[in-house]
Design a protein around this motif. Structure first.
Motif, PDB file in Angstrom:
ATOM      1  N   PRO A 104     -10.861  -6.541   2.994  1.00 17.76           N
ATOM      2  CA  PRO A 104     -11.210  -5.306   3.007  1.00 17.76           C
ATOM      3  C   PRO A 104     -10.215  -4.085   2.690  1.00 17.76           C
ATOM      4  O   PRO A 104     -10.580  -2.821   2.493  1.00 17.76           O
ATOM      5  N   LEU A 105      -8.858  -4.547   2.863  1.00 13.27           N
ATOM      6  CA  LEU A 105      -7.833  -3.730   2.531  1.00 13.27           C
ATOM      7  C   LEU A 105      -7.995  -3.297   0.658  1.00 13.27           C
ATOM      8  O   LEU A 105      -7.755  -1.809   0.711  1.00 13.27           O
ATOM      9  N   ALA A 106      -8.623  -4.133  -0.196  1.00  6.15           N
ATOM     10  CA  ALA A 106      -8.817  -4.394  -1.030  1.00  6.15           C
ATOM     11  C   ALA A 106      -9.378  -2.875  -1.911  1.00  6.15           C
ATOM     12  O   ALA A 106      -9.765  -1.864  -2.819  1.00  6.15           O
ATOM     13  N   LYS A 107     -10.616  -3.462  -1.071  1.00 11.25           N
ATOM     14  CA  LYS A 107     -12.105  -2.404  -0.861  1.00 11.25           C
ATOM     15  C   LYS A 107     -11.743  -0.619  -0.496  1.00 11.25           C
ATOM     16  O   LYS A 107     -12.643  -0.317  -0.736  1.00 11.25           O
ATOM     17  N   ASP A 108     -11.044  -0.517  -0.149  1.00 12.34           N
ATOM     18  CA  ASP A 108     -10.829   0.614   0.469  1.00 12.34           C
ATOM     19  C   ASP A 108      -9.560   1.174  -0.361  1.00 12.34           C
ATOM     20  O   ASP A 108      -9.771   2.269  -0.410  1.00 12.34           O
ATOM     21  N   ILE A 109      -8.867   0.561  -0.755  1.00 17.46           N
ATOM     22  CA  ILE A 109      -7.785   1.004  -2.456  1.00 17.46           C
ATOM     23  C   ILE A 109      -8.953   1.502  -3.267  1.00 17.46           C
ATOM     24  O   ILE A 109      -8.369   2.528  -4.071  1.00 17.46           O
ATOM     25  N   GLY A 110      -9.758   0.422  -3.748  1.00 10.85           N
ATOM     26  CA  GLY A 110     -11.108   0.687  -4.539  1.00 10.85           C
ATOM     27  C   GLY A 110     -11.483   1.884  -4.568  1.00 10.85           C
ATOM     28  O   GLY A 110     -12.263   2.730  -4.999  1.00 10.85           O
ATOM     29  N   GLU A 111     -12.470   2.265  -3.181  1.00 10.83           N
ATOM     30  CA  GLU A 111     -12.217   3.687  -2.988  1.00 10.83           C
ATOM     31  C   GLU A 111     -11.473   4.927  -3.267  1.00 10.83           C
ATOM     32  O   GLU A 111     -12.752   5.496  -3.593  1.00 10.83           O
TER      33      GLU A 111
ATOM     34  N   THR B 132       1.062  -1.440   0.113  1.00 13.22           N
ATOM     35  CA  THR B 132      -0.251   0.221   0.188  1.00 13.22           C
ATOM     36  C   THR B 132       0.536   1.686   0.006  1.00 13.22           C
ATOM     37  O   THR B 132       0.455   2.159   0.158  1.00 13.22           O
ATOM     38  N   SER B 133       2.343   1.568   0.558  1.00  9.86           N
ATOM     39  CA  SER B 133       3.080   2.639   0.723  1.00  9.86           C
ATOM     40  C   SER B 133       3.576   2.547  -0.377  1.00  9.86           C
ATOM     41  O   SER B 133       3.758   3.953  -0.934  1.00  9.86           O
ATOM     42  N   LYS B 134       2.983   2.051  -2.176  1.00  9.01           N
ATOM     43  CA  LYS B 134       3.987   2.310  -3.644  1.00  9.01           C
ATOM     44  C   LYS B 134       2.483   2.798  -4.233  1.00  9.01           C
ATOM     45  O   LYS B 134       3.023   3.015  -5.230  1.00  9.01           O
ATOM     46  N   ILE B 135       1.351   2.675  -3.738  1.00  8.13           N
ATOM     47  CA  ILE B 135       0.588   3.246  -5.129  1.00  8.13           C
ATOM     48  C   ILE B 135      -0.029   4.582  -4.822  1.00  8.13           C
ATOM     49  O   ILE B 135       0.434   5.513  -4.291  1.00  8.13           O
ATOM     50  N   LYS B 136       0.551   4.933  -6.231  1.00 10.01           N
ATOM     51  CA  LYS B 136      -0.264   6.619  -6.534  1.00 10.01           C
ATOM     52  C   LYS B 136      -0.396   6.452  -7.212  1.00 10.01           C
ATOM     53  O   LYS B 136      -1.186   7.773  -7.833  1.00 10.01           O
ATOM     54  N   SER B 137      -1.577   5.512  -7.874  1.00 10.44           N
ATOM     55  CA  SER B 137      -1.902   6.035  -9.561  1.00 10.44           C
ATOM     56  C   SER B 137      -3.772   4.529  -9.094  1.00 10.44           C
ATOM     57  O   SER B 137      -3.431   3.657  -8.745  1.00 10.44           O
ATOM     58  N   ALA B 138      -4.518   4.994 -10.068  1.00  6.98           N
ATOM     59  CA  ALA B 138      -5.257   3.898 -10.073  1.00  6.98           C
ATOM     60  C   ALA B 138      -5.508   2.378 -11.067  1.00  6.98           C
ATOM     61  O   ALA B 138      -5.428   1.306 -10.312  1.00  6.98           O
ATOM     62  N   THR B 139      -4.027   3.323 -11.795  1.00 11.88           N
ATOM     63  CA  THR B 139      -3.415   1.612 -12.217  1.00 11.88           C
ATOM     64  C   THR B 139      -2.962   0.964 -11.531  1.00 11.88           C
ATOM     65  O   THR B 139      -2.829  -0.324 -11.262  1.00 11.88           O
ATOM     66  N   GLY B 140      -1.643   2.417 -10.724  1.00 10.01           N
ATOM     67  CA  GLY B 140      -0.933   1.465  -9.520  1.00 10.01           C
ATOM     68  C   GLY B 140      -1.551   0.633  -8.536  1.00 10.01           C
ATOM     69  O   GLY B 140      -1.262  -0.448  -7.882  1.00 10.01           O
ATOM     70  N   ALA B 141      -2.935   1.522  -8.268  1.00 12.68           N
ATOM     71  CA  ALA B 141      -3.416   0.726  -7.413  1.00 12.68           C
ATOM     72  C   ALA B 141      -4.839  -0.863  -7.722  1.00 12.68           C
ATOM     73  O   ALA B 141      -3.909  -1.792  -7.127  1.00 12.68           O
ATOM     74  N   LYS B 142      -4.167  -1.090  -8.827  1.00 13.22           N
ATOM     75  CA  LYS B 142      -5.020  -2.109  -9.403  1.00 13.22           C
ATOM     76  C   LYS B 142      -3.665  -3.288  -9.150  1.00 13.22           C
ATOM     77  O   LYS B 142      -4.145  -4.423  -8.702  1.00 13.22           O
ATOM     78  N   PHE B 143      -2.642  -2.802  -9.777  1.00 13.72           N
ATOM     79  CA  PHE B 143      -1.464  -4.066  -9.357  1.00 13.72           C
ATOM     80  C   PHE B 143      -0.736  -3.941  -8.140  1.00 13.72           C
ATOM     81  O   PHE B 143      -0.518  -4.793  -7.921  1.00 13.72           O
ATOM     82  N   GLY B 144      -1.090  -2.623  -7.122  1.00 17.97           N
ATOM     83  CA  GLY B 144      -1.102  -3.467  -5.927  1.00 17.97           C
ATOM     84  C   GLY B 144      -2.176  -4.498  -5.471  1.00 17.97           C
ATOM     85  O   GLY B 144      -1.756  -5.581  -4.590  1.00 17.97           O
ATOM     86  N   ILE B 145      -2.963  -4.547  -5.641  1.00 14.66           N
ATOM     87  CA  ILE B 145      -4.310  -5.014  -5.193  1.00 14.66           C
ATOM     88  C   ILE B 145      -3.922  -6.457  -6.039  1.00 14.66           C
ATOM     89  O   ILE B 145      -3.976  -7.377  -5.261  1.00 14.66           O
ATOM     90  N   ALA B 146      -3.404  -6.201  -7.024  1.00 20.78           N
ATOM     91  CA  ALA B 146      -2.668  -7.804  -7.783  1.00 20.78           C
ATOM     92  C   ALA B 146      -1.926  -8.081  -6.906  1.00 20.78           C
ATOM     93  O   ALA B 146      -1.678  -9.138  -6.661  1.00 20.78           O
ATOM     94  N   LEU B 147      -1.225  -7.428  -6.890  1.00 20.66           N
ATOM     95  CA  LEU B 147       0.556  -8.348  -5.929  1.00 20.66           C
ATOM     96  C   LEU B 147       0.188  -8.441  -4.688  1.00 20.66           C
ATOM     97  O   LEU B 147       0.919  -9.238  -4.101  1.00 20.66           O
ATOM     98  N   LEU B 148      -0.788  -7.375  -3.782  1.00 27.25           N
ATOM     99  CA  LEU B 148      -1.246  -8.142  -2.727  1.00 27.25           C
ATOM    100  C   LEU B 148      -2.206  -9.456  -2.599  1.00 27.25           C
ATOM    101  O   LEU B 148      -1.275 -10.440  -1.613  1.00 27.25           O
ATOM    102  N   ALA B 149      -2.757 -10.158  -3.500  1.00 29.15           N
ATOM    103  CA  ALA B 149      -3.592 -11.036  -3.485  1.00 29.15           C
ATOM    104  C   ALA B 149      -2.343 -11.819  -3.606  1.00 29.15           C
ATOM    105  O   ALA B 149      -2.297 -13.419  -3.148  1.00 29.15           O
ATOM    106  N   SER B 150      -1.327 -12.077  -4.270  1.00 27.81           N
ATOM    107  CA  SER B 150      -0.128 -12.513  -5.383  1.00 27.81           C
ATOM    108  C   SER B 150       0.581 -13.357  -3.882  1.00 27.81           C
ATOM    109  O   SER B 150       1.130 -14.045  -3.374  1.00 27.81           O
ATOM    110  N   ILE B 151       1.373 -11.878  -3.113  1.00 33.47           N
ATOM    111  CA  ILE B 151       2.315 -12.173  -2.468  1.00 33.47           C
ATOM    112  C   ILE B 151       1.200 -12.955  -0.822  1.00 33.47           C
ATOM    113  O   ILE B 151       1.866 -14.056   0.084  1.00 33.47           O
ATOM    114  N   ILE B 152      -0.030 -12.862  -0.130  1.00 31.33           N
ATOM    115  CA  ILE B 152      -0.994 -13.431   0.264  1.00 31.33           C
ATOM    116  C   ILE B 152      -0.370 -14.997   0.027  1.00 31.33           C
ATOM    117  O   ILE B 152      -0.760 -15.797   1.247  1.00 31.33           O
ATOM    118  N   ASP B 153      -1.060 -15.049  -0.988  1.00 34.90           N
ATOM    119  CA  ASP B 153      -2.040 -16.539  -1.288  1.00 34.90           C
ATOM    120  C   ASP B 153      -0.193 -17.387  -1.399  1.00 34.90           C
ATOM    121  O   ASP B 153      -0.739 -18.294  -1.018  1.00 34.90           O
TER     122      ASP B 153
END
Length: 441
Positions: free
Chosen positions: A359-366, A323-344
């Motif tokens: 829950p965190l992905a929802k906050d980022i999306g909003e 979450t500290s690396k997200i700067k844009s809408a596209t970056g947010a989507k890649f951040g969510i993708a990376l989030l899901a990847s690493i946690i899995d």
């Protein structure tokens, strides 16, 4: 009690990178030994994870061993773990009874007789995709159909690892597209969107990935047509248990009912056709369950290690870093993708991954005004593509336990998750749903 998303936003839980060390130790031991020796059977996955568990217990020496053991045991005895164990035991029993009464041979020979040699293996992939979409569970599909891969390999001479990989890949297709999949339910629920909308989003990523896999499978299996042309005898009645599983899946039956019913039905047919007596049936059930014991122990150990990783802040560290690396809408989507990847990769469970990251992905999306349907799709795709490629994931463990092959041997033939990853990245880079909205305006 605050959830992970609230803790991160307030900056009061930075996590702990050291907590991820057990996963690193496992990968070094398991993959490293295989690469060095050229034999991935040299280091059993269970042994590697037991060592990783020992490392997990050494994290934070100030905490008492009793506390650590309590965390380990509670995580190992989580309801998701116990459900998985029951599925494994039923799957072992079903496969053993079906084989003992001649169901596997009859099913394979029937397939060899009906399908043109060039379409046998591609047809198997399509059947697996269909069944998994109907059942809504990749693990249940792998459990039910891996014995078929064993039979096809014996009849055609095709590499067993390739056929098992086809089962695993096709099973994940259904996990991505099924309306009754737990990943679909979790992704849609955490983002507040309709399940059918999430499935529609997934369709335009999953379809090209599945078609690309089908092409590769057709090419790789083309050289085995001559062997496949020779089919042995079969009895239709012995194919019925597999058909019953499919019909039950289409009717929305629970996976436990499907597998338990399959065991009893296969046993009844074996007794009726004099292929088995009652003691032969009982012996086959016992043998099948016994064959899954090591797998069940491994799953319990994995669950306990993951619990310690969570307790010591490994997951929170990942969440904060991304979450500290997200700067844009596209970056947010890649951040969510990376989030899901690493946690899995850390939890080895795509449903738990989605519930954790949701829950965190929802906050980022909003914050970046992202479509909830798109977020749900990204969570599902990027949790799933890694799920069936990690050697300690439920799908691979199930396949290895039934087929008795190397997990790395299966992974090298897994085309679908790779294509799913590629098309998932493309879907983030070029958001077709956004283009459609702009065009409509």
């Amino acid at each position: 009690m605050q959830n992970v998303s609230e803790q991160i936003k307030e900056g009061n839980n930075k996590g702990n990178a050291l907590a991820l060390l057990p996963i690193g130790i496992f990968l070094v031991l398991f993959l490293g030994s295989g690469i060095i020796t050229g034999d991935f059977y040299k280091m059993p996955a269970l042994t590697a994870f037991v060592i990783a568990a020992g490392v997990a217990f050494m994290i934070n020496p100030k905490e008492s061993l009793d506390t650590k053991m309590e965390i380990f045991c509670k995580s190992a005895g989580d309801s998701n773990i116990l459900i998985m164990l029951v599925i494994f035991l039923l799957a072992g029993a079903f496969g053993s009874v079906a084989k003992a009464m001649g169901g596997v041979d009859s099913t394979v020979n029937l397939s060899l007789s009906v399908l043109p040699p060039s379409l046998l293996v591609p047809g198997l992939f399509l059947v697996v995709c269909f069944i998994s979409t109907s059942m809504g569970t990749s693990v249940g599909t792998v459990s039910a159909l891996t014995p078929i891969a064993l039979g096809v390999s014996e009849k055609t001479g095709m590499p067993l690892e390739l056929l098992v990989a086809i089962i695993v890949g096709g099973a994940m297709v259904g996990d991505n597209l099924s309306m009754i999949s737990d990943t679909t339910i979790a992704a849609a629920s955490t983002q507040g969107c309709q399940m059918k909308d999430k499935v529609k989003m997934n369709f335009f990523v999953v379809l090209p990935a599945a078609l690309a896999s089908l092409v590769i499978i057709s090419v790789m299996s083309a050289g085995y047509g001559a062997a496949a042309a020779e089919a042995g005898s079969y009895e239709i009645i012995k194919v019925v248990p597999y058909v019953a599983v499919l019909v039950g899946a289409l009717a929305g039956a629970n996976v436990f009912v499907l597998l338990a019913g399959g065991v009893l039905f296969a046993g009844a047919i074996g007794i009726f056709t004099n292929s088995l007596d009652i003691w032969g049936f009982i012996g086959a059930v016992s043998e099948g369950m016994a064959g899954m014991q090591e797998l069940c122990i491994l799953v319990v150990v994995v669950g306990g290690v993951i619990g310690l990783i969570k307790h010591y802040g490994g997951i929170e560290f990942i969440l904060n870093f991304i979450t500290s690396k997200i700067k844009s809408a596209t970056g947010a989507k890649f951040g969510i993708a990376l989030l899901a990847s690493i946690i899995d990769l850390c939890t080895a469970n795509n449903t738990i991954t989605i519930i954790t990251a949701g829950p965190l992905a929802k906050d980022i999306g909003e914050k970046y005004d992202l479509d909830p349907r798109k977020i749900a799709s990204i969570l599902d795709i990027f949790a799933s593509c890694w799920q069936c490629m990690i050697p300690y994931g439920a799908q691979i463990l199930t396949a290895v336990g039934i087929a008795g092959v190397s997990s790395v041997g299966i992974i090298k033939y897994l085309h679908y998750p790779i294509f799913l990853l590629i098309f998932g990245i493309i879907s983030i880079t070029v958001d077709f749903s956004t283009l459609k909205k702009k065009k409509a305006q």
